[in-house]
Design an enzyme around this catalytic site. Structure first.
Site, PDB file in Angstrom:
ATOM      1  N   LYS A 166       0.809  -1.213   0.000  1.00 18.02           N
ATOM      2  CA  LYS A 166       0.000   0.000   0.000  1.00 18.02           C
ATOM      3  C   LYS A 166       0.852   1.278   0.000  1.00 18.02           C
ATOM      4  O   LYS A 166       2.057   1.238   0.293  1.00 18.02           O
ATOM      5  CB  LYS A 166      -0.932  -0.014   1.212  1.00 18.02           C
ATOM      6  CG  LYS A 166      -1.981  -1.124   1.180  1.00 18.02           C
ATOM      7  CD  LYS A 166      -2.910  -1.028   2.373  1.00 18.02           C
ATOM      8  CE  LYS A 166      -4.009  -2.057   2.337  1.00 18.02           C
ATOM      9  NZ  LYS A 166      -4.938  -1.921   3.481  1.00 18.02           N
ATOM     10  N   ARG A 266       2.321  -6.907   8.636  1.00 13.33           N
ATOM     11  CA  ARG A 266       1.555  -5.776   9.170  1.00 13.33           C
ATOM     12  C   ARG A 266       2.082  -5.350  10.540  1.00 13.33           C
ATOM     13  O   ARG A 266       2.024  -4.166  10.890  1.00 13.33           O
ATOM     14  CB  ARG A 266       0.075  -6.143   9.242  1.00 13.33           C
ATOM     15  CG  ARG A 266      -0.597  -6.119   7.870  1.00 13.33           C
ATOM     16  CD  ARG A 266      -1.961  -6.760   7.890  1.00 13.33           C
ATOM     17  NE  ARG A 266      -2.692  -6.524   6.646  1.00 13.33           N
ATOM     18  CZ  ARG A 266      -3.774  -7.191   6.285  1.00 13.33           C
ATOM     19  NH1 ARG A 266      -4.249  -8.152   7.075  1.00 13.33           N
ATOM     20  NH2 ARG A 266      -4.385  -6.913   5.150  1.00 13.33           N
ATOM     21  N   HIS A 279      -2.142  -5.497   1.465  1.00 14.48           N
ATOM     22  CA  HIS A 279      -3.499  -6.032   1.260  1.00 14.48           C
ATOM     23  C   HIS A 279      -3.376  -7.431   0.678  1.00 14.48           C
ATOM     24  O   HIS A 279      -2.451  -7.726  -0.092  1.00 14.48           O
ATOM     25  CB  HIS A 279      -4.288  -5.157   0.289  1.00 14.48           C
ATOM     26  CG  HIS A 279      -5.531  -5.835  -0.247  1.00 14.48           C
ATOM     27  ND1 HIS A 279      -6.745  -5.792   0.411  1.00 14.48           N
ATOM     28  CD2 HIS A 279      -5.728  -6.593  -1.369  1.00 14.48           C
ATOM     29  CE1 HIS A 279      -7.639  -6.478  -0.281  1.00 14.48           C
ATOM     30  NE2 HIS A 279      -7.051  -6.974  -1.363  1.00 14.48           N
TER      31      HIS A 279
END
Length: 342
Positions: A166, A266, A279
């Site tokens: 991202k 993450r 994602h």
């Protein structure tokens, strides 16, 4: 002399038969990145090539790139979404590496370079190969031609999923680190494309979350700068690619990820929602939908296994909006979704 050395390009672009023959006549080892015009040369390996060039020097190690559609000699590589690296020495093919697998590429470069040094210094016989994977029965990535229609479609018989690095991770310069961790985890990166998403794309992409309070913030974030769109696959016989990728990503909320899976992507690269770095598709049908929306020229195998259902994270979970993604279904589904959001 020093200034001339600085002007030497890392990769020479080979666009004509004359340049191809000139490249084959180079002394030493030449690594050719064979790419498709729709996705361009493989960017994740550039840093590796730079490192090897600094370490070895330009005398016996050369790098080149060549678009498959521009050269007749590369005709059988056309339409393949998987990066292909051809190794030439003495004008002969000596090795082939498929996929943006940096550790394997480095190992092959070192081995072939040492072998070529022995050929040049000791007169040893050069080991020449044929690219057997191009035989019709073994070919996994093929250019589909349906009576002259859909000539630009690309297919893969491997199970695939979508991964997005991202904008928050890209702007902080973490792309190469994340890609390296993806490769080290056993994934094949079939395609890596840097792209800035449009608002229309993201509203359609996240349509299943349109009723959430965070929807507008999510769409704005995904359009705020460049993302890296990856098509991932895994070696046959291992955990299915969708589940494996979601495991590597970790829980959607970076705070939860740091508490429950501190080694996940993450946990390491996300900060807070929606800035969670990466994602991934929710399941195999969701992977088909997302890949069809963002890579409309990509075709899928009918043998993609169903991934095991995962617990739905409450903090911004990326749940599925399932639909089939054959070329005909994709167009119809896209039209239906566009009408629903208009």
């Amino acid at each position: 002399m020093g200034s001339k050395k600085k002007e030497i390009a890392l990769q020479v672009n080979v666009s004509t038969q004359e340049l191809w023959e000139e490249m084959l006549s180079s002394k030493g080892l030449t690594v050719v990145d064979v790419y498709q015009g729709w996705c361009g040369p493989c960017k994740p390996v550039v840093s590796l090539f730079q490192k090897m060039r600094v370490e070895v020097g330009p005398d016996l190690l050369h790098f080149a790139s060549a678009e498959a559609d521009c050269l007749d000699v590369l005709e059988r590589y056309r339409g393949k979404c998987e990066p292909t690296f051809l190794f030439y020495a003495g004008g002969e093919l000596v090795a082939v590496v498929r996929g943006a697998n940096a550790p394997l590429l480095e190992k092959t470069i070192r081995e072939q370079l040492e072998a070529e040094k022995r050929v040049l210094a000791e007169g040893r016989e050069r080991r020449v190969i044929k690219d057997e994977a191009l035989s019709d029965e073994d070919e996994c990535f093929s250019h589909e031609k349906n009576n002259g229609d859909d000539e630009d479609l690309v297919s893969s018989e491997k199970a695939c999923t979508l991964a997005i690095i991202k904008p928050d991770a890209v702007v902080h310069g973490k792309t190469d680190e994340i890609i390296m961790k993806i490769q080290e985890a056993g994934f094949d990166i079939l395609t890596n494309e840097e792209r800035t998403m449009t608002e229309a794309e993201m509203r359609l992409f996240y349509q299943h979350r349109a009723g959430e309070d965070t929807f507008e913030k999510l769409v704005h974030h995904m359009c705020s700068g460049p993302s890296h769109l990856l098509i991932l696959a895994r070696t046959e016989g291992t955990e299915d690619v969708v589940t494996a990728w979601r495991t590597l990503m970790g829980p959607c909320d970076p705070h939860v990820a740091r508490r429950e899976q501190p080694d996940s992507l993450r946990a390491q690269y996300g900060t807070e929602m929606p800035f969670n770095a990466v994602h991934g598709s929710w399941d195999s049908e969701d992977a088909r939908r997302e890949l069809a929306l963002l890579f409309p020229g990509f075709q899928f195998s009918d043998q993609i296994p169903e991934s095991a259902p995962l617990g739905h994270e409450a903090e911004g979970a990326e749940g599925p909006n399932k639909m089939l993604c054959s070329p005909e279904d994709v167009d119809e589904a896209a039209r239906d979704q566009s009408e629903a959001t208009s």
